[in-house]
Write an enzyme that holds these catalytic residues in place. Structure first.
Site, PDB file in Angstrom:
ATOM      1  N   TYR A 108       0.850  -1.206   0.000  1.00  0.00           N
ATOM      2  CA  TYR A 108       0.000   0.000   0.000  1.00  0.00           C
ATOM      3  C   TYR A 108       0.885   1.255   0.000  1.00  0.00           C
ATOM      4  O   TYR A 108       0.515   2.292  -0.534  1.00  0.00           O
ATOM      5  CB  TYR A 108      -0.980  -0.029   1.180  1.00  0.00           C
ATOM      6  N   LYS A 122      -3.174   8.634   2.430  1.00  0.00           N
ATOM      7  CA  LYS A 122      -4.449   8.514   3.159  1.00  0.00           C
ATOM      8  C   LYS A 122      -4.324   9.113   4.568  1.00  0.00           C
ATOM      9  O   LYS A 122      -5.302   9.665   5.087  1.00  0.00           O
ATOM     10  CB  LYS A 122      -4.897   7.053   3.249  1.00  0.00           C
TER      11      LYS A 122
END
Ligand code: NAD
Length: 257
Positions: free
Chosen positions: A157, A164
């Site tokens: 990720y 994020k």
């Protein structure tokens, strides 16, 4: 839950029928909202086709969120057509594929900048551009989409997790800034779902399995379930909620192992 009759919303981030933003568009349109949908260049045809399925014909406009000129043009057209705006959905995110494959320590300056710009800064740019339109309605609601990779490490990720984290912090700072004008800003942090964006993450199927094995509800979530949570935050039912990151992940985030 939440009547959207007479409400107007802008939805950014529809690529195809699997997009979380498309599920949100359907959830609010079903409850009476009139929508503007934006698309990123190559998805024009998909978005035009999907828009035929909505009860009230939406405005369909191009918008690359890394372009201030395109953002300005979208809000100008939305204002002309709707005479204000009640809500914005931000469902755009991107990081160069190489950044999601290489070890995190090798994140490039350019990859970092692109991921941050498209996945986090764009929320600030869209909220700012929406403010004069929200003012015409006496307030507004903004919802963005995040992932638990903002708080915890998930394989591959990488820089998206950092973006994020910035996005969730931006939700809190925006909420504090625009709250006095009656504008709410929230995020829904969704469990993993097989979409186009997810296809860029190596080993994504493993993440899906880990969730369905360990989440308290012993399953994964569906786009429609994430959309219902977003509709709550966008609607008057969520009128006292702002600056929040609502986890919609079958409870996975509470597990210790
Ligand atoms: P998706 O691929 O359907 O949507 C991503 C959207 O981002 C696409 O519509 C794409 O056109 C848009 N986008 C990328 N770069 C852009 C740019 N420069 N300008 C405008 N739009 C741009 O995938 P999705 O999973 O529905 O993703 C929507 C949001 O949900 C993203 O923020 C994603 O990070 C988040 N999310 C997804 C999952 C998941 O597992 N699928 C989980 C949690 C959060």
């Amino acid at each position: 839950m939440g009547d959207f009759t007479g409400k107007h919303g802008l939805i950014v981030g529809v690529a195809n029928k699997r997009s979380i933003s498309w599920a949100i568009a359907q959830a609010v349109a079903r409850r009476g909202a009139r929508l503007a949908l934006t698309y990123q260049g190559r998805f024009e045809e998909h978005v035009n086709d999907l828009s035929q399925g909505l009860e009230q014909p939406p405005l369909v406009l191009p918008c690359d969120v890394s372009s201030d000129a395109e953002i300005a043009s979208v809000f100008e057209k939305v204002d002309q057509e709707f005479g204000g705006l009640d809500f914005v959905v931000h469902g755009a995110a991107f990081a160069p594929r190489e950044e999601l494959e290489a070890p995190f320590v090798n994140t490039t300056r350019d990859g970092f900048r692109i991921a941050m710009d498209i996945s986090a800064y764009s929320l600030i740019a869209l909220t700012r551009a929406a403010m004069p339109l929200f003012e015409k309605r006496g307030g507004g609601s903004v919802v963005t989409l995040s992932y638990l990779g903002s708080q915890r490490v998930f394989p591959n990720y990488n820089v998206m997790g950092v973006a994020k984290a910035a996005l969730e912090a931006a939700v809190r700072y925006l909420a504090a800034d625009v709250g006095p004008k009656g504008v709410r800003v929230n995020a829904v942090s969704a469990g993993p779902i097989k979409t186009l964006a997810a296809a860029g993450i190596k080993g994504f199927s493993n993440i899906l399995h880990v969730y369905s094995d360990r989440a308290p509800l012993r399953r994964n979530v569906e786009t429609g379930e994430v959309a219902e949570a977003c509709a709550f935050l966008l609607s008057d039912a969520g009128r006292a909620v702002t600056g929040e990151v609502l986890l919609v992940d079958a409870g996975y985030h509470v597990t210790g192992m």
